[in-house]
Design an enzyme around this catalytic site. Structure first.
Site, PDB file in Angstrom:
ATOM      1  N   SER A 143     -11.244  -2.340   5.976  1.00 41.06           N
ATOM      2  CA  SER A 143     -11.069  -3.718   6.435  1.00 41.06           C
ATOM      3  C   SER A 143     -12.456  -4.316   6.631  1.00 41.06           C
ATOM      4  O   SER A 143     -13.439  -3.572   6.797  1.00 41.06           O
ATOM      5  CB  SER A 143     -10.331  -3.706   7.783  1.00 41.06           C
ATOM      6  N   TYR A 156      -8.678  -0.804  16.539  1.00 36.05           N
ATOM      7  CA  TYR A 156      -8.643  -1.051  15.087  1.00 36.05           C
ATOM      8  C   TYR A 156     -10.054  -1.020  14.507  1.00 36.05           C
ATOM      9  O   TYR A 156     -10.313  -0.387  13.481  1.00 36.05           O
ATOM     10  CB  TYR A 156      -7.976  -2.416  14.844  1.00 36.05           C
TER      11      TYR A 156
HETATM   12  P1  NAD Z   1       1.881  -4.114   6.179  1.00 38.83           P
HETATM   13  O1  NAD Z   1       2.380  -4.106   7.574  1.00 38.83           O
HETATM   14  O2  NAD Z   1       2.535  -5.010   5.165  1.00 38.83           O
HETATM   15  O3  NAD Z   1       1.876  -2.624   5.589  1.00 38.83           O
HETATM   16  C1  NAD Z   1       1.641  -1.512   6.401  1.00 38.83           C
HETATM   17  C2  NAD Z   1       2.333  -0.309   5.785  1.00 38.83           C
HETATM   18  O4  NAD Z   1       2.068   0.845   6.603  1.00 38.83           O
HETATM   19  C3  NAD Z   1       3.856  -0.455   5.734  1.00 38.83           C
HETATM   20  O5  NAD Z   1       4.353   0.156   4.566  1.00 38.83           O
HETATM   21  C4  NAD Z   1       4.318   0.322   6.978  1.00 38.83           C
HETATM   22  O6  NAD Z   1       5.647   0.788   6.897  1.00 38.83           O
HETATM   23  C5  NAD Z   1       3.307   1.461   6.940  1.00 38.83           C
HETATM   24  N1  NAD Z   1       3.180   2.170   8.218  1.00 38.83           N
HETATM   25  C6  NAD Z   1       2.931   1.668   9.449  1.00 38.83           C
HETATM   26  N2  NAD Z   1       2.920   2.660  10.354  1.00 38.83           N
HETATM   27  C7  NAD Z   1       3.174   3.816   9.690  1.00 38.83           C
HETATM   28  C8  NAD Z   1       3.302   5.179  10.079  1.00 38.83           C
HETATM   29  N3  NAD Z   1       3.174   5.575  11.356  1.00 38.83           N
HETATM   30  N4  NAD Z   1       3.582   6.097   9.123  1.00 38.83           N
HETATM   31  C9  NAD Z   1       3.746   5.723   7.832  1.00 38.83           C
HETATM   32  N5  NAD Z   1       3.628   4.446   7.411  1.00 38.83           N
HETATM   33  C10 NAD Z   1       3.355   3.509   8.327  1.00 38.83           C
HETATM   34  O7  NAD Z   1       0.339  -4.466   6.294  1.00 38.83           O
HETATM   35  P2  NAD Z   1      -0.807  -4.676   5.208  1.00 38.83           P
HETATM   36  O8  NAD Z   1      -1.462  -5.933   5.596  1.00 38.83           O
HETATM   37  O9  NAD Z   1      -0.344  -4.508   3.816  1.00 38.83           O
HETATM   38  O10 NAD Z   1      -1.772  -3.461   5.629  1.00 38.83           O
HETATM   39  C11 NAD Z   1      -2.084  -2.375   4.777  1.00 38.83           C
HETATM   40  C12 NAD Z   1      -3.479  -1.877   5.117  1.00 38.83           C
HETATM   41  O11 NAD Z   1      -4.423  -2.925   4.902  1.00 38.83           O
HETATM   42  C13 NAD Z   1      -3.669  -1.445   6.578  1.00 38.83           C
HETATM   43  O12 NAD Z   1      -4.473  -0.278   6.624  1.00 38.83           O
HETATM   44  C14 NAD Z   1      -4.409  -2.620   7.198  1.00 38.83           C
HETATM   45  O13 NAD Z   1      -5.181  -2.230   8.289  1.00 38.83           O
HETATM   46  C15 NAD Z   1      -5.269  -3.041   6.019  1.00 38.83           C
HETATM   47  N6  NAD Z   1      -5.778  -4.412   6.084  1.00 38.83           N
HETATM   48  C16 NAD Z   1      -4.932  -5.476   6.157  1.00 38.83           C
HETATM   49  C17 NAD Z   1      -5.458  -6.761   6.209  1.00 38.83           C
HETATM   50  C18 NAD Z   1      -4.577  -7.999   6.283  1.00 38.83           C
HETATM   51  O14 NAD Z   1      -5.101  -9.082   6.562  1.00 38.83           O
HETATM   52  N7  NAD Z   1      -3.288  -7.926   6.010  1.00 38.83           N
HETATM   53  C19 NAD Z   1      -6.838  -6.944   6.194  1.00 38.83           C
HETATM   54  C20 NAD Z   1      -7.667  -5.819   6.121  1.00 38.83           C
HETATM   55  C21 NAD Z   1      -7.116  -4.551   6.058  1.00 38.83           C
END
Ligand code: NAD
Length: 261
Positions: A143, A156
């Site tokens: 991130s 985080y």
């Molecule tokens: P999202 O909530 O759409 O996806 C998260 C995924 O992780 C889902 O499939 C969820 O079921 C799974 N998950 C959560 N807890 C879990 C657990 N205990 N065991 C197994 N699976 C689990 O969110 P996203 O935005 O697609 O995030 C994906 C990654 O990207 C994360 O690591 C997040 O930190 C990172 N990220 C997101 C953003 C953003 O703005 N959306 C920015 C930077 C980084």
């Protein structure tokens, strides 16, 4: 197809960025193991879609990545059903926002377990077979918060900085084995996670949708637009290409200029 006969394990791939990465890898022929939480019927639909895209097997594990024993089982199931993963995408992540002095200890532990320790467990379990094969790709979704901080996100930010450091260390360990280890660091990405925050923030702050998007969510992102999950997926796919073999130990920003400031 670029990834025919390769097995990819994509954690947190039932939605958002992970799902986009799973689709991109499957479209290049990879056998994909999905993981994450969600509605059973929706997950079945995703699994069918991924199998159709790859014209090969697709599998799913409901492993809760906060539990090391479940991670062990997920890797064993993947190896049994599809083969041992030569592409590992550590993408699952959770967030909690709170000042540090009132940060619930159980939320701290959960964020550390899912966002950081799970990356260690999957990596230590998948690396030996990648080394044996002389080819592997480990790609961690970090991130912008692996490079800079925001208030009230101590767990985080600590976990994502940890992922960036872990990535560098393992990249050095695997450098002579044909295995690259990198992280991608997106800014705000348009996922349901982010979309769901908008109505509440509009209400809480008396703002319009545009104001919430530009003045709250995108205030740090100079492009003033959200990164799309497919953009992150394209970079992950690029890292799997042969010509990306010298990119290792990198933290690749995709944040609309956020961390250039
Ligand atoms: P999202 O909530 O759409 O996806 C998260 C995924 O992780 C889902 O499939 C969820 O079921 C799974 N998950 C959560 N807890 C879990 C657990 N205990 N065991 C197994 N699976 C689990 O969110 P996203 O935005 O697609 O995030 C994906 C990654 O990207 C994360 O690591 C997040 O930190 C990172 N990220 C997101 C953003 C953003 O703005 N959306 C920015 C930077 C980084």
């Amino acid at each position: 197809m670029l990834l025919k006969d390769k097995v990819a394990l994509v954690t947190g791939s039932t939605s958002g960025i992970g799902l986009a990465i799973a689709r991109a890898l499957a479209a290049e022929g990879a056998r994909v193991m999905l993981n994450g939480f969600g509605d059973k019927a929706e997950i079945k639909q995703i699994r069918d879609e991924i199998a159709e895209l790859s014209q090969d097997l697709a599998s799913y594990s409901d492993a809760d990545l906060s539990k090391p024993a479940a991670i062990d089982k997920m890797i064993a199931t993947c190896t049994d059903e599809l083969g041992s993963p030569s592409i590992l995408i550590n993408n699952a992540g959770v967030q909690h926002v709170s000042p540090v002095e009132s940060f619930p200890a159980d939320k701290w532990d959960l964020i550390m377990a899912v966002n950081l320790s799970a990356v260690f467990h999957t990596t230590r379990l998948c690396l030996p077979s990648m080394r044996q094969r002389g080819w592997g790709r480990i790609i961690n979704t970090a991130s912008a918060h692996s490079l800079v901080a925001s208030p009230n996100k101590s767990a985080y930010v600590a976990a994502k900085h940890g992922v960036a450091g872990f990535t560098k260390s393992v990249a050095l360990e695997a450098a002579r084995d044909g295995v690259t280890v990198n992280c991608i660091s997106p800014g705000y990405v348009w996922t349901t996670l982010v979309e769901n925050q908008i109505p509440d923030t509009m209400k809480a702050r008396g703002m319009t949708r545009e104001q919430v998007m530009n003045d709250v969510l995108l205030s740090a992102q100079p492009t003033k637009r959200f990164v799309e999950p497919v953009e992150v997926a394209s970079l992950a796919l690029y890292l799997c290409r042969p010509e990306a073999g010298s990119i290792t130990g990198a933290n690749l920003s995709m944040d609309g200029g956020w961390t250039a400031q």
